[in-house]
Design an enzyme around this catalytic site. Structure first.
Site, PDB file in Angstrom:
ATOM      1  N   GLY A  78      35.427  34.754  43.436  1.00 20.52           N
ATOM      2  CA  GLY A  78      36.523  34.898  43.692  1.00 20.52           C
ATOM      3  C   GLY A  78      37.203  35.190  42.483  1.00 20.52           C
ATOM      4  O   GLY A  78      38.249  36.351  42.324  1.00 20.52           O
ATOM      5  N   GLN A 190      40.723  32.564  51.234  1.00 24.99           N
ATOM      6  CA  GLN A 190      40.809  31.782  52.378  1.00 24.99           C
ATOM      7  C   GLN A 190      40.703  32.252  53.913  1.00 24.99           C
ATOM      8  O   GLN A 190      40.480  31.573  54.905  1.00 24.99           O
ATOM      9  CB  GLN A 190      41.753  30.614  52.293  1.00 24.99           C
ATOM     10  CG  GLN A 190      41.695  29.746  51.227  1.00 24.99           C
ATOM     11  CD  GLN A 190      40.451  28.764  51.139  1.00 24.99           C
ATOM     12  OE1 GLN A 190      39.786  28.602  52.223  1.00 24.99           O
ATOM     13  NE2 GLN A 190      40.088  28.050  50.032  1.00 24.99           N
ATOM     14  N   GLY A 211      32.401  34.577  48.829  1.00 26.02           N
ATOM     15  CA  GLY A 211      31.061  34.119  49.565  1.00 26.02           C
ATOM     16  C   GLY A 211      31.041  32.710  50.055  1.00 26.02           C
ATOM     17  O   GLY A 211      30.668  32.435  51.141  1.00 26.02           O
ATOM     18  N   HIS A 212      31.273  31.719  49.121  1.00 26.93           N
ATOM     19  CA  HIS A 212      31.200  30.439  49.631  1.00 26.93           C
ATOM     20  C   HIS A 212      32.260  29.625  50.374  1.00 26.93           C
ATOM     21  O   HIS A 212      32.363  28.714  50.639  1.00 26.93           O
ATOM     22  CB  HIS A 212      30.759  29.448  48.243  1.00 26.93           C
ATOM     23  CG  HIS A 212      32.321  29.061  47.480  1.00 26.93           C
ATOM     24  ND1 HIS A 212      32.908  28.073  47.381  1.00 26.93           N
ATOM     25  CD2 HIS A 212      32.984  30.033  46.549  1.00 26.93           C
ATOM     26  CE1 HIS A 212      33.849  27.855  46.792  1.00 26.93           C
ATOM     27  NE2 HIS A 212      33.783  29.138  46.161  1.00 26.93           N
ATOM     28  N   THR A 248      23.607  43.806  36.203  1.00 25.23           N
ATOM     29  CA  THR A 248      22.580  43.991  37.418  1.00 25.23           C
ATOM     30  C   THR A 248      22.966  43.317  38.350  1.00 25.23           C
ATOM     31  O   THR A 248      23.362  41.929  38.301  1.00 25.23           O
ATOM     32  CB  THR A 248      21.153  43.707  36.994  1.00 25.23           C
ATOM     33  OG1 THR A 248      20.527  44.581  35.726  1.00 25.23           O
ATOM     34  CG2 THR A 248      20.284  43.685  38.161  1.00 25.23           C
ATOM     35  N   CYS A 335      40.109  22.948  42.798  1.00 25.89           N
ATOM     36  CA  CYS A 335      40.520  23.104  41.359  1.00 25.89           C
ATOM     37  C   CYS A 335      41.392  22.063  40.590  1.00 25.89           C
ATOM     38  O   CYS A 335      41.377  21.794  39.730  1.00 25.89           O
ATOM     39  CB  CYS A 335      40.972  24.631  41.231  1.00 25.89           C
ATOM     40  SG  CYS A 335      40.014  25.895  41.793  1.00 25.89           S
TER      41      CYS A 335
END
Length: 407
Positions: A78, A190, A211-212, A248, A335
């Site tokens: 993100g 979120q 993703g997480h 990649t 964070c």
């Protein structure tokens, strides 16, 4: 059914920080860590399956966002997607090259957005931080005044706040930005997978997803880039992702992200209804056990379905969580976790420092259950009833009243 990683562990109420990887998502990733190891950019047979996986994942992510596969750019997470959106616009043909040297955002944004904006000051940009009200929402009139005051390259405003869950009126804000020629980015880390998203209805030019936050692994994300939106790349190299993000591709994690997006799309809107009901149950149970002491932080209705941010009068949030090891939760954004200071988000909302220090961010997800919610409310209430907090050691008659409209 309980997720294997959560069985026998503390009640997990920190889904906004990170989610367990869904077993179906893990299954989607594994072939690209074992059998299908080839580089998708190669010209031989080993590249076929990885390249097909990228195409499928792009389709799946696009389906969740209501867009086309060609408008999806995969990133390493993100923060990278936010950086690409913000610096990419500012340094491209719609920003510095066009004489638009201002970025507009909110004081309550995630550090990935705020620091990306700050980094542009060295490139001659000005950054305007708009205020929010006591619920954490921006006044559209403030945005209109800001973009009319000076040529603006980009407006970046999160869809759902990571601490309070407050949702912004994104479609209205994007329309205002476009009226004066600015592009619009929303950090939906979120919100994606938790509320229905249609990028055309929202009128956004760029959108971040992670993703997480939606049951895929850490280290993968995506940026929606509306067709025709010029971006200056921030990672240079071999030209992958249409030249916007070199390197990649992490095929295994991208395959996981695609499957996670597909699952989220399939579950909506039922998952949102279920999480909102559990969130409200947790709030009601806390209020019943601690009458008059539970203060809601954030908008009472326009918020993410699985996010509850409350301050319990008289108790430090950090001390309270330390007294309840049977629960895993946060006092604010991951964070900032571990920093013994009031949440910048809550302070920007006008809340007094002592109330911000008392805040708990309780976030629910796919494996949260009614039984867990009732247990968590009981444990929190018991700890709050017995734990002396810093408010009790100060003069309570000098406490500031909550902002208007908050309870």
């Amino acid at each position: 059914m309980t997720h294997p990683a959560l069985a026998g562990q503390p009640v997990y109420l920190d889904y906004n920080a990170s989610t367990p990887v869904d077993p179906e998502v893990l299954e989607a990733a594994l072939p690209y860590l074992t059998t299908h190891f080839g580089n998708p950019s190669s010209g031989h047979s080993y590249a076929r399956a990885p390249r097909a996986a990228l195409d499928q994942s792009r389709d799946q992510v696009a389906g969740l966002l209501g867009t086309t596969p060609g408008e999806i750019v995969f990133t390493g997470g993100g923060s990278e997607a936010d950086t690409l959106a913000i610096r990419g616009v500012a340094l491209g043909s719609r920003g510095a090259e066009a004489g638009r040297r201002r970025i507009v955002t909110l004081a309550t944004e995630h550090p990935a957005v705020l620091r990306s904006c700050d980094s542009l000051r060295a490139d001659g940009f000005t950054v305007t931080l708009l205020p929010v009200n006591g619920h954490g929402r921006v006044d559209p009139d403030d945005l209109q005044a800001a973009v009319r005051a000076e040529p603006t390259a980009l407006v970046s405003i999160a869809y759902g706040n990571s601490e309070t869950g407050t949702l912004q009126p994104i479609a209205e804000l994007a329309a205002i930005a476009h009226t004066d020629g600015a592009l619009f980015h929303t950090d939906a880390a979120q919100a994606a997978g938790k509320v229905a998203i249609d990028v055309d209805a929202l009128q956004v030019d760029l959108l971040t997803m992670v993703g997480h936050k939606m049951y895929a692994p850490k280290g993968v994300g995506a940026l929606y880039v509306r067709s025709g939106t010029p971006l200056h790349p921030v990672v240079h190299g071999g030209g992958q992702e249409r030249g916007l993000r070199a390197g990649t591709e992490n095929v295994a994690f991208i395959a996981a992200l695609g499957r996670a997006a597909e699952l989220a799309h399939r579950e909506l809107p039922g998952s949102a209804v279920r999480l909102a009901a559990l969130r409200d149950l947790l709030h009601a149970e806390l209020e019943a056990a601690l009458p008059g002491r539970v203060l809601l932080n954030g908008h009472p209705t326009e918020r993410l379905p699985g996010t509850l941010n409350v301050s319990i009068d008289g108790v430090s949030g950090r001390a309270l969580l330390a007294a309840v090891p049977e629960i895993a939760a946060s006092t604010g954004s991951a964070c900032h976790e571990g920093v013994d200071a009031p949440s910048p988000v809550l302070l920007a909302m006008g809340l007094p420092a002592e109330r911000a220090l008392a805040a708990l961010r309780l976030s629910l997800g796919r494996w949260s259950t009614d039984q867990e919610i009732r247990q968590a409310a009981r444990l929190i209430a018991e700890a709050a009833a017995t734990s002396p907090g810093p408010w009790e050691k100060s003069a309570p008659q000098k406490r500031e009243k909550p902002q208007g409209g908050l309870r």
